[in-house]
Motif scaffolding. Sequence first.
Motif, PDB file in Angstrom:
ATOM      1  N   GLU A   1     -20.564 -20.583  -2.324  1.00  0.00           N
ATOM      2  CA  GLU A   1     -21.546 -21.596  -2.724  1.00  0.00           C
ATOM      3  C   GLU A   1     -22.711 -21.008  -3.502  1.00  0.00           C
ATOM      4  O   GLU A   1     -23.558 -21.749  -4.005  1.00  0.00           O
ATOM      5  CB  GLU A   1     -22.047 -22.369  -1.489  1.00  0.00           C
ATOM      6  CG  GLU A   1     -22.577 -21.541  -0.318  1.00  0.00           C
ATOM      7  CD  GLU A   1     -21.500 -21.193   0.709  1.00  0.00           C
ATOM      8  OE1 GLU A   1     -20.645 -20.358   0.355  1.00  0.00           O
ATOM      9  OE2 GLU A   1     -21.546 -21.707   1.846  1.00  0.00           O
TER      10      GLU A   1
ATOM     11  N   ILE B   1     -17.920 -18.452   6.739  1.00  0.00           N
ATOM     12  CA  ILE B   1     -16.804 -17.601   7.159  1.00  0.00           C
ATOM     13  C   ILE B   1     -17.073 -16.148   6.774  1.00  0.00           C
ATOM     14  O   ILE B   1     -16.799 -15.227   7.539  1.00  0.00           O
ATOM     15  CB  ILE B   1     -15.478 -18.077   6.498  1.00  0.00           C
ATOM     16  CG1 ILE B   1     -15.043 -19.406   7.101  1.00  0.00           C
ATOM     17  CG2 ILE B   1     -14.375 -17.053   6.690  1.00  0.00           C
ATOM     18  CD1 ILE B   1     -15.277 -20.577   6.220  1.00  0.00           C
TER      19      ILE B   1
ATOM     20  N   GLN C   1     -31.131 -23.293   6.918  1.00  0.00           N
ATOM     21  CA  GLN C   1     -30.041 -22.442   6.414  1.00  0.00           C
ATOM     22  C   GLN C   1     -30.295 -20.979   6.744  1.00  0.00           C
ATOM     23  O   GLN C   1     -29.368 -20.236   7.076  1.00  0.00           O
ATOM     24  CB  GLN C   1     -29.871 -22.679   4.908  1.00  0.00           C
ATOM     25  CG  GLN C   1     -29.275 -24.060   4.622  1.00  0.00           C
ATOM     26  CD  GLN C   1     -29.509 -24.562   3.220  1.00  0.00           C
ATOM     27  OE1 GLN C   1     -30.491 -24.210   2.567  1.00  0.00           O
ATOM     28  NE2 GLN C   1     -28.606 -25.415   2.744  1.00  0.00           N
TER      29      GLN C   1
ATOM     30  N   GLN D   1     -24.911 -24.155  -5.006  1.00  0.00           N
ATOM     31  CA  GLN D   1     -24.844 -25.541  -4.540  1.00  0.00           C
ATOM     32  C   GLN D   1     -26.163 -26.024  -3.938  1.00  0.00           C
ATOM     33  O   GLN D   1     -26.367 -27.232  -3.805  1.00  0.00           O
ATOM     34  CB  GLN D   1     -23.702 -25.702  -3.537  1.00  0.00           C
ATOM     35  CG  GLN D   1     -22.322 -25.522  -4.177  1.00  0.00           C
ATOM     36  CD  GLN D   1     -21.178 -25.787  -3.211  1.00  0.00           C
ATOM     37  OE1 GLN D   1     -21.349 -25.717  -1.999  1.00  0.00           O
ATOM     38  NE2 GLN D   1     -20.012 -26.089  -3.749  1.00  0.00           N
TER      39      GLN D   1
ATOM     40  N   LYS E   1     -19.850 -35.802   0.946  1.00  0.00           N
ATOM     41  CA  LYS E   1     -20.977 -35.933   0.014  1.00  0.00           C
ATOM     42  C   LYS E   1     -22.017 -36.853   0.636  1.00  0.00           C
ATOM     43  O   LYS E   1     -21.652 -37.797   1.347  1.00  0.00           O
ATOM     44  CB  LYS E   1     -20.539 -36.632  -1.282  1.00  0.00           C
ATOM     45  CG  LYS E   1     -19.667 -35.860  -2.203  1.00  0.00           C
ATOM     46  CD  LYS E   1     -19.479 -36.674  -3.481  1.00  0.00           C
ATOM     47  CE  LYS E   1     -18.601 -35.936  -4.457  1.00  0.00           C
ATOM     48  NZ  LYS E   1     -18.612 -36.581  -5.781  1.00  0.00           N
ATOM     49  N   PRO E   2     -23.304 -36.648   0.314  1.00  0.00           N
ATOM     50  CA  PRO E   2     -24.335 -37.563   0.832  1.00  0.00           C
ATOM     51  C   PRO E   2     -24.079 -39.021   0.441  1.00  0.00           C
ATOM     52  O   PRO E   2     -24.346 -39.927   1.245  1.00  0.00           O
ATOM     53  CB  PRO E   2     -25.629 -37.040   0.196  1.00  0.00           C
ATOM     54  CG  PRO E   2     -25.363 -35.611  -0.088  1.00  0.00           C
ATOM     55  CD  PRO E   2     -23.904 -35.503  -0.401  1.00  0.00           C
TER      56      PRO E   2
ATOM     57  N   GLU F   1     -14.773 -25.559   3.028  1.00  0.00           N
ATOM     58  CA  GLU F   1     -13.995 -24.509   3.670  1.00  0.00           C
ATOM     59  C   GLU F   1     -13.038 -25.036   4.722  1.00  0.00           C
ATOM     60  O   GLU F   1     -12.215 -24.275   5.258  1.00  0.00           O
ATOM     61  CB  GLU F   1     -14.911 -23.427   4.255  1.00  0.00           C
ATOM     62  CG  GLU F   1     -16.026 -23.890   5.191  1.00  0.00           C
ATOM     63  CD  GLU F   1     -17.335 -24.193   4.469  1.00  0.00           C
ATOM     64  OE1 GLU F   1     -17.356 -25.220   3.757  1.00  0.00           O
ATOM     65  OE2 GLU F   1     -18.326 -23.455   4.646  1.00  0.00           O
TER      66      GLU F   1
ATOM     67  N   THR G   1     -15.948 -30.372  -2.375  1.00  0.00           N
ATOM     68  CA  THR G   1     -16.250 -29.059  -2.950  1.00  0.00           C
ATOM     69  C   THR G   1     -17.510 -28.426  -2.370  1.00  0.00           C
ATOM     70  O   THR G   1     -17.782 -27.264  -2.627  1.00  0.00           O
ATOM     71  CB  THR G   1     -16.452 -29.183  -4.473  1.00  0.00           C
ATOM     72  OG1 THR G   1     -17.526 -30.096  -4.724  1.00  0.00           O
ATOM     73  CG2 THR G   1     -15.190 -29.693  -5.160  1.00  0.00           C
ATOM     74  N   VAL G   2     -18.281 -29.182  -1.605  1.00  0.00           N
ATOM     75  CA  VAL G   2     -19.574 -28.675  -1.132  1.00  0.00           C
ATOM     76  C   VAL G   2     -19.390 -27.965   0.216  1.00  0.00           C
ATOM     77  O   VAL G   2     -18.747 -28.497   1.116  1.00  0.00           O
ATOM     78  CB  VAL G   2     -20.605 -29.816  -1.000  1.00  0.00           C
ATOM     79  CG1 VAL G   2     -21.956 -29.278  -0.566  1.00  0.00           C
ATOM     80  CG2 VAL G   2     -20.718 -30.583  -2.314  1.00  0.00           C
ATOM     81  N   ALA G   3     -19.963 -26.773   0.332  1.00  0.00           N
ATOM     82  CA  ALA G   3     -19.788 -25.954   1.534  1.00  0.00           C
ATOM     83  C   ALA G   3     -20.607 -26.500   2.704  1.00  0.00           C
ATOM     84  O   ALA G   3     -21.643 -27.144   2.516  1.00  0.00           O
ATOM     85  CB  ALA G   3     -20.177 -24.513   1.248  1.00  0.00           C
ATOM     86  N   THR G   4     -20.124 -26.212   3.923  1.00  0.00           N
ATOM     87  CA  THR G   4     -20.769 -26.664   5.160  1.00  0.00           C
ATOM     88  C   THR G   4     -22.244 -26.291   5.207  1.00  0.00           C
ATOM     89  O   THR G   4     -23.074 -27.061   5.687  1.00  0.00           O
ATOM     90  CB  THR G   4     -20.020 -26.056   6.363  1.00  0.00           C
ATOM     91  OG1 THR G   4     -18.664 -26.554   6.353  1.00  0.00           O
ATOM     92  CG2 THR G   4     -20.655 -26.417   7.678  1.00  0.00           C
ATOM     93  N   MET G   5     -22.590 -25.092   4.721  1.00  0.00           N
ATOM     94  CA  MET G   5     -23.974 -24.599   4.742  1.00  0.00           C
ATOM     95  C   MET G   5     -24.915 -25.534   3.989  1.00  0.00           C
ATOM     96  O   MET G   5     -26.081 -25.660   4.361  1.00  0.00           O
ATOM     97  CB  MET G   5     -23.964 -23.222   4.073  1.00  0.00           C
ATOM     98  CG  MET G   5     -25.143 -22.375   4.394  1.00  0.00           C
ATOM     99  SD  MET G   5     -25.065 -21.822   6.126  1.00  0.00           S
ATOM    100  CE  MET G   5     -25.988 -20.321   6.001  1.00  0.00           C
ATOM    101  N   ILE G   6     -24.431 -26.178   2.949  1.00  0.00           N
ATOM    102  CA  ILE G   6     -25.254 -27.101   2.146  1.00  0.00           C
ATOM    103  C   ILE G   6     -25.049 -28.534   2.626  1.00  0.00           C
ATOM    104  O   ILE G   6     -25.998 -29.316   2.742  1.00  0.00           O
ATOM    105  CB  ILE G   6     -24.886 -26.995   0.648  1.00  0.00           C
ATOM    106  CG1 ILE G   6     -25.348 -25.658   0.080  1.00  0.00           C
ATOM    107  CG2 ILE G   6     -25.514 -28.124  -0.146  1.00  0.00           C
ATOM    108  CD1 ILE G   6     -24.264 -24.665  -0.106  1.00  0.00           C
TER     109      ILE G   6
ATOM    110  N   GLU H   1     -27.724 -31.733   4.346  1.00  0.00           N
ATOM    111  CA  GLU H   1     -27.814 -32.918   3.472  1.00  0.00           C
ATOM    112  C   GLU H   1     -27.442 -34.183   4.244  1.00  0.00           C
ATOM    113  O   GLU H   1     -28.108 -35.218   4.131  1.00  0.00           O
ATOM    114  CB  GLU H   1     -26.852 -32.777   2.280  1.00  0.00           C
ATOM    115  CG  GLU H   1     -27.354 -31.888   1.168  1.00  0.00           C
ATOM    116  CD  GLU H   1     -26.457 -31.942  -0.074  1.00  0.00           C
ATOM    117  OE1 GLU H   1     -26.964 -31.649  -1.160  1.00  0.00           O
ATOM    118  OE2 GLU H   1     -25.257 -32.262   0.044  1.00  0.00           O
TER     119      GLU H   1
END
Lengths: 373, 373
Positions: A193, A205, A230, A340, B172-173, B193, B200-205, B209
């Motif tokens: 990301e 991961i 984060q 991202q 997505k939001p 992931e 396409t957006v990672a869990t961290m982001i 959101e």
Amino acid sequence: MMRTALTDLLGIDAPLVGFNRSPGVVAEVSRAGGLGVLAATAYTPEELDAQLTWIEEQVGGRPYGVDLLVPGKTAPGDPADLVASLRAQIPDEHVRFVDELLARYDIPAPARPRHESPELIANLDPSGVPALLDVVFAHPVALVANALGTPPPTLVDRAKAAGVLVASLVGKPEHARRQLEAGVDVLVAQGTEAGGHTGTVATMILTPEIVDAAGDVPVLAAGGIASGRQMAAALALGASGVWCGSVWLSSHEDITPDAVKRKFLTATSSDTLRSPARTGKPARQLRSAWHDEWERPGSPSPLPMPLQPMLISDAWSRIDEAAGNGHPGATALESFFIGQVVGGFAELAPAGEITRRIVDDCVARLQELRTLT
Amino acid sequence: MMRTALTDLLGIDAPLVGFNRSPGVVAEVSRAGGLGVLAATAYTPEELDAQLTWIEEQVGGRPYGVDLLVPGKTAPGDPADLVASLRAQIPDEHVRFVDELLARYDIPAPARPRHESPELIANLDPSGVPALLDVVFAHPVALVANALGTPPPTLVDRAKAAGVLVASLVGKPEHARRQLEAGVDVLVAQGTEAGGHTGTVATMILTPEIVDAAGDVPVLAAGGIASGRQMAAALALGASGVWCGSVWLSSHEDITPDAVKRKFLTATSSDTLRSPARTGKPARQLRSAWHDEWERPGSPSPLPMPLQPMLISDAWSRIDEAAGNGHPGATALESFFIGQVVGGFAELAPAGEITRRIVDDCVARLQELRTLT
């Protein structure tokens, strides 16, 4: 105040590294208690010396770092005339494609005559590296990072002799093993990301994988980190700190053109892609009409690094210039490397304020987590 | 014992949901203090009734949930003869490509004659939904989730009337806003992931959101969570719990064929891809020769859902059967949906043990984080 293996190593207040090409950002991150790291891949030795001197005047003895591009191997061309021999490898089809693309978007001719980007030439020619290293190690830098790949012995040996920490970015556990063998002191686990050159594995991961591979070597998490929540998550994953890059592109001090920053402020987290269409290697950037054009059926495939940046360097100078003047076609094409986290950009703020907000919110979030168990 | 908005809502010991198609996994997760959720997209009403009855016998009154596929719209074919009219839309080129691929890998003919997968037909035909919902709401389920898209009023209204929580996955939001309007009680933020259909957006982001978009509605993080550190990170991101899917494919109780599980045990986190080559929509799965073949220049593009699964359903029955017999070509092609956490699979373990390990390690990690500030 927070305490991790990274804050102990560097004597900083908070385990947050701010990576950026703008000396103003670097200074403000260090002043706010983190570690600013200058992305110094585009400078001559004289320019780098001036930038580091300026940073030191701002930080009042607080530590800061430098990120260099020290090529492990030379570019695949004739060393006697590297740029010309590489340029000869660019197919006419690609040159025509870019010319036609610029014409179709009505991008004005350059104000100045066509020239090779100095940044590009510096990156192709490793003969300038010793002089750059002389500059770096003449300054009291606390940490040097290598922008791409395993840091070569020439960098690691000089850093060890000078008592300077060596950091390196990794996108896979296999990479970590190679870097540890090369003697790095800090590993940066960079998830998919993140902005710029990234792998495919997400921070969630990758971070614990690298932590497990790193043994006693501290690991910083990179990619997806632009807020206190984060940062707290990265620490939960086992990181000793965070390496933030993209978030500074929402700072006043960042030197990215305003036309790009304006696009960032309205982007969502779904508006980036990992594409080789800018550097020849997969790099995360804001999706724009540029990528749509390269992905259209019938378009040529992007060339490998360093040919793709050589092909398009002049085109991007023209796009940036025209977008700065509000040109609609150039604005549609305009883009830059970003992760991202861009979806969270709401307004520009001072880099020091961004640093303090992330750290303070992280501390608050860690306090809140105490109520869960 | 942990306490979050999710544990309060469901009266469970730990905010961990275990999502799987194997009743044995579902029962063991609930028995271990989490919430097991049965992926029930493949059952007739009679089968589902039997599975839920069996689960209840195991869990001794502890809560569990069900995940259904309730189509918001019908498939694009003639309702009078849906399967035949859809099959007529599959180009000959694609049929030949799959036949040629199977021949080249020397995949044996099926032991039984060619037949349409019952799972596939059930998913295409929404007329069976009311009977499935009758079964679900005749059982004391605590939560129903909708496998794809916004849950339709027919599901939400019955759940509200029965006092059953409705959960829904979002990538997505924008999706979150639609789901909240539809009346969901729990949002699952599913990062790129994750295994299966992902954005396409990672869990961290994505997690923060969705937390910010959800207001008072609890959010579970999904994608990249298979350990206590990752669960602690999800909680740090603001989630009220985690929704784990892939990790159960390393459990004894999971019904995935052994040939697939063996491949998972040796895979790294870089060995997955997000590809439409199995369902027609981008879904994360283990990269295998199957994907190499579809991505080769000259190969046809995968068809849209539901045509791609109709095209290849029989091929996958043959691949799974042959791989189970150790056939080398089938083993090279063999794959299944899995997230990037597959890189951490070291050995198979009981699902209850996996649940307790994740929760205990999460609690320990949260304790360790107390020393940082």
